[in-house]
Design an enzyme around this catalytic site. Structure first.
Site, mmCIF file in Angstrom:
data_model
loop_
_atom_site.group_PDB
_atom_site.id
_atom_site.type_symbol
_atom_site.label_atom_id
_atom_site.label_comp_id
_atom_site.label_asym_id
_atom_site.label_seq_id
_atom_site.Cartn_x
_atom_site.Cartn_y
_atom_site.Cartn_z
ATOM 1 C CG ASP A 197 -17.589 3.206 -19.067
ATOM 2 O OD1 ASP A 197 -17.671 3.863 -18.018
ATOM 3 O OD2 ASP A 197 -18.552 3.022 -19.830
ATOM 4 C CD GLU B 108 -19.857 9.715 -24.217
ATOM 5 O OE1 GLU B 108 -19.192 9.974 -23.209
ATOM 6 O OE2 GLU B 108 -20.972 9.165 -24.161
ATOM 7 C CG ASP C 112 -22.348 7.961 -17.817
ATOM 8 O OD1 ASP C 112 -21.381 8.147 -18.584
ATOM 9 O OD2 ASP C 112 -22.620 6.850 -17.334
#
Length: 799
Positions: free
Chosen positions: A483, A408, A405
């Site tokens: 999300d 990015e 997670d």
């Protein structure tokens, strides 16, 4: 006519006249007066690569996206020179390059224009960064449609949209919000019933404009790097997607349990809470295969540690969960807490593995543990080190999967939500700034994680899931759409995102069922579960700050419907596993938007909601509250309503009545759908028969079933079972031919064949040309046959 001088004055620069060319095996180089070089490489007869440089030479040719094992080689290649142009011809395509300005047109062999440059390649000098913004514009015809680009939160057909690719942590993103977590710079154009694809392999921030700024122009550009793209000819969308998936790679088969139902929350802790959740699943008899531990399982959010207060003996807990059929999946983020007493940090510091700013110091950013440094996963030595860190988690403790997670990469409390752009990266020996490496950072983290989990899980298969990804990430990892929010609009978005990811090469994808942010109503959660069980990755996940989101957080009706649909997923596991096999063997997407399924039917070109699950099941979610039915489009052909077994002729929009415990599901006539008995987790039951739901059709239909040991690598040595059923239906008879491949012997010995939609009474049954006795009265009551699995031909004759 606009001259080159006028165009330069406007800020854009263009290639001038071609002054020379050179043909070298599979590539042709064209050189212009102003030092532009175009390199055209014929990868396959229907796949051509275009590379442009403005400096007279090419930089090192390196890509993280391209799978080294992709197929290449052509049957025919001829280069000819005419007065005004050059022509490259393969056995499928003609490519024409104008001498005056290097503009390119691509034709099929019948002379139909497939794609042609409008302004073509041009560039703008970016003095801020000391490089070029590289641009490409193509002419677009009326009626042309566009699809792909990964998990964009917008309608399926991208016509009229402008989209941006820059991996971004977009908590609680909204419809049409740009950019999102993933970067897949690949799109499919469909015009005049012919499909083509463009893969713009450039990791800088990229943009795509599908006739948004100018009505008949499609353009794409990047803030740096090369104009480097692949043209893929169809003419079927299936051909385009298969070629693209082959080019960027396919995953290994996941373990079958990874296709079961997963439960997750931010966060399940301490151990007593985890056990309470898993026990409740077994008590309520809702199947579940995986339980996830979010960041709170760690000691102060330090990766590769355990909070001993919450989890005093993780090895024992993981083993006890495994005894009850639960596989434990843990989260691992890229941020490594700055803490001289923390072993992982100390080792990375000693070995100089963290990303640095341009002027030397380590890049420092705030994420969950506080101030962190970040490993440079574009360095192969760092990836190897990172892989080795999984030994304790996987080998010693017994964790079965890892969830990446925040990759990015996400950084808190800064306006751009990520690294400064001057951060330096190794980029596998091609040093660069974060401007180039940003979009592939998450993929390289997932790659390193995959190699670590695989090494220590062996001889079992690894399971990895990532939030951020670039094209080609599917070789290493599954993904989810990030999300999202507990709203009806997000249910609509999730449906489209997973379809779009499927035709963008990344099939193993799902959404956070129920929505990550905010609280769903029982009705919304139910409708989301009913969709989610038809997504390749199936997981409920929530942020937890708004209450619980397990099925029992709602009323008994929701619990019962959740059980009904999760049971259905577990019954359909052999069908889903077969879909996955076809994805990795043939590059066929597991979910097919209607336009992919039947591109020649113009009615499919703007459909968003309906999709084909595998090859033979049509699904249409209910996307509005208080709905006990909906209008939907049934594609051409004959389809059976799964719930009522009534037959519908497709090629039209119809109203479908449903109940709260149903969504519209249809099965293609002639299909054979394999089913397992309901299990609470994969491998719980030994069973002696495989159920085959056979839907009658007058005519021919092929169905396949893939099975193996459900984990491990024996399937790569030929130990698998691949069954091909060829069904031929006539007015008063039905023939089933069974062909078997592979060396795996399944545990069951017989098939239970449910006969659905038969228009005749059965008079006699022959197996391999020998008539068999059957109880006619019981048969007419039950409508099923039990036959041994070794038959070759089953012949059912009507009265």
């Amino acid at each position: 006519m606009i001259t080159n001088t006028e165009l330069e004055f406007k800020g854009d620069l263009y290639p001038s006249k071609i002054v020379s060319f050179e043909h070298d095996v599979d590539s042709v180089f064209f050189n212009t007066f102003n030092s532009v070089v175009l390199k055209i490489t014929v990868v396959r007869d229907s796949l051509i690569r275009f590379r442009y440089t403005t400096k007279g030479y090419f930089s090192n040719d390196f890509s993280y996206a391209i799978d080294k094992s992709h197929s290449h080689g052509y049957n025919f290649l001829e280069v000819t020179e005419e007065a005004e142009y050059y022509q490259i011809q393969t056995s499928k395509l003609k490519c024409v390059i104008q001498k005056i300005d290097m503009r390119v047109s691509i034709y099929d062999l019948n002379g139909n224009v497939l794609l042609e440059d409008e302004l073509g390649f041009h560039w703008e000098e970016s003095y801020e960064y000391g490089g070029n913004i590289v641009k490409m514009s193509k002419a677009s015809k009326d009626g042309e449609c566009f699809y792909g680009l990964g998990d964009k939160a917008t309608q399926m057909n991208l016509k009229g949209k402008r989209l941006e690719n820059f991996a971004t942590d977009q908590y609680a993103f909204q419809k049409d919000q740009e950019p999102l977590y993933k970067v897949v710079p690949f799109f499919i154009g469909l015009q005049n019933k012919q499909a083509y694809g463009i893969f713009f392999d450039n990791t800088f921030r990229t943009f795509f404009d599908f006739c948004h700024e100018r009505r008949n122009v499609t353009s794409f550009w990047a803030e740096g790097g090369e104009m480097n793209y692949y043209f893929i000819h169809g003419p079927q969308m299936e051909d385009v997607v298969t070629s693209y998936t082959d080019l960027t790679g396919k995953p290994e088969l996941p373990p079958l349990w990874a296709l079961g139902y997963h439960q997750c929350k931010w966060s399940y802790f301490p151990e007593s809470n985890v056990k309470e959740i898993t026990s409740k699943f077994r008590e309520l008899k809702i199947p579940c295969d995986a339980i996830y531990l979010d960041i709170d399982y760690m000691e102060g959010f330090r990766c590769f540690t355990w909070n001993k207060e919450y989890f005093p003996d993780p090895k024992r807990m993981v083993a006890e969960l495994a005894e009850d059929g639960f596989k434990t999946v843990v989260i691992i983020d890229p941020g490594i807490k700055i803490d001289k007493e923390y072993a992982v940090y100390k080792e990375a510091l000693e070995k100089d593995y963290f990303c640095k700013r341009a002027d030397g110091p380590y890049m420092k950013g705030k994420v969950w543990p506080g101030e962190c440094n970040f490993p440079d996963y574009t360095n192969p030595e760092v990836r190897e080190w990172w892989a080795g860190l999984f030994k304790e988690l996987i080998s010693d403790i017994g964790v079965k999967g890892v969830w990446n997670d925040m990759n990015e990469p996400a950084v808190m409390e800064v306006p751009n939500k990520t690294f400064p752009m001057d951060v330096r990266h190794d980029y596998d020996g091609n040093p660069c700034s974060h401007r180039k490496a940003h979009n592939i950072y998450g993929t390289q983290m997932a790659r390193a994680t995959y190699h670590g989990v695989k090494r220590f899980a062996y001889p079992k298969r690894p399971f990895i899931i990532t939030r951020s990804a670039y094209a080609g990430a599917q070789r290493y990892t599954s993904s989810w759409t990030g999300d999202n929010v507990a709203t009806w609009e997000h249910l609509w978005i999730a449906n489209i995102q997973v379809q779009r990811m499927s035709i963008s090469g990344m099939g193993f994808t799902g959404s956070d069922i129920g929505g990550f942010a905010e609280q769903p109503s029982g009705e919304l959660y139910t409708r989301w579960i009913q969709l989610g069980v038809f997504h390749p990755f199936c997981r409920t996940h929530s942020s937890g700050d708004h209450g619980d989101q397990e099925p029992w957080a709602f009323d008994t009706e929701v619990i019962d419907i959740t059980r009904k649909f999760v049971n259905l997923r577990y019954q359909l596991l052999p069908y889903l596993y077969t879909m996955f096999w076809q994805y990795i063997e043939e590059g066929i997407p597991m979910l097919k938007p209607l336009v992919y399924y039947d591109q020649s039917d113009i009615q499919t070109h703007y459909r968003n909601d309906e999709f084909i699950f595998g090859n033979q099941i049509l699904v249409c979610p209910i996307l509005e509250p208080n709905s006990l039915g909906r209008r939907m489009y049934i594609p051409r052909g004959q389809w059976y309503n799964y719930w009522t077994n009534s037959l519908v002729i497709g090629g039209k929009e119809i109203w479908v009545d449903t109940k709260f415990d149903e969504i519209p599901v249809f099965v293609k006539a002639g299909a054979i759908i394999p089913k397992y008995p309901v299990q609470q987790y994969v491998g719980e039951l030994e069973f002696d028969e495989l159920t085959l739901d056979l839907y009658y059709k007058e005519g021919k239909e092929k169905s396949v079933v893939y099975e193996d040991a459900q984990d491990g690598y024996d399937y790569k040595k030929g130990r698998y079972s691949f069954l091909t059923f060829r069904v031929t239906g006539k007015e008063k008879e039905l023939n089933i031919q069974l062909h078997k491949e592979g060396k795996y012997d399944t545990n069951y010995s017989k098939y239970k064949i449910n006969l659905i939609g038969f228009p005749f009474k059965v008079k006699s049954i022959e197996i391999d040309n020998e008539e068999v006795l059957f109880d006619r009265v019981k048969f007419e009551e039950d409508n099923y046959l039990i036959v041994g699995k070794e038959f070759n031909v089953l012949h059912i004759i009507g009265e």
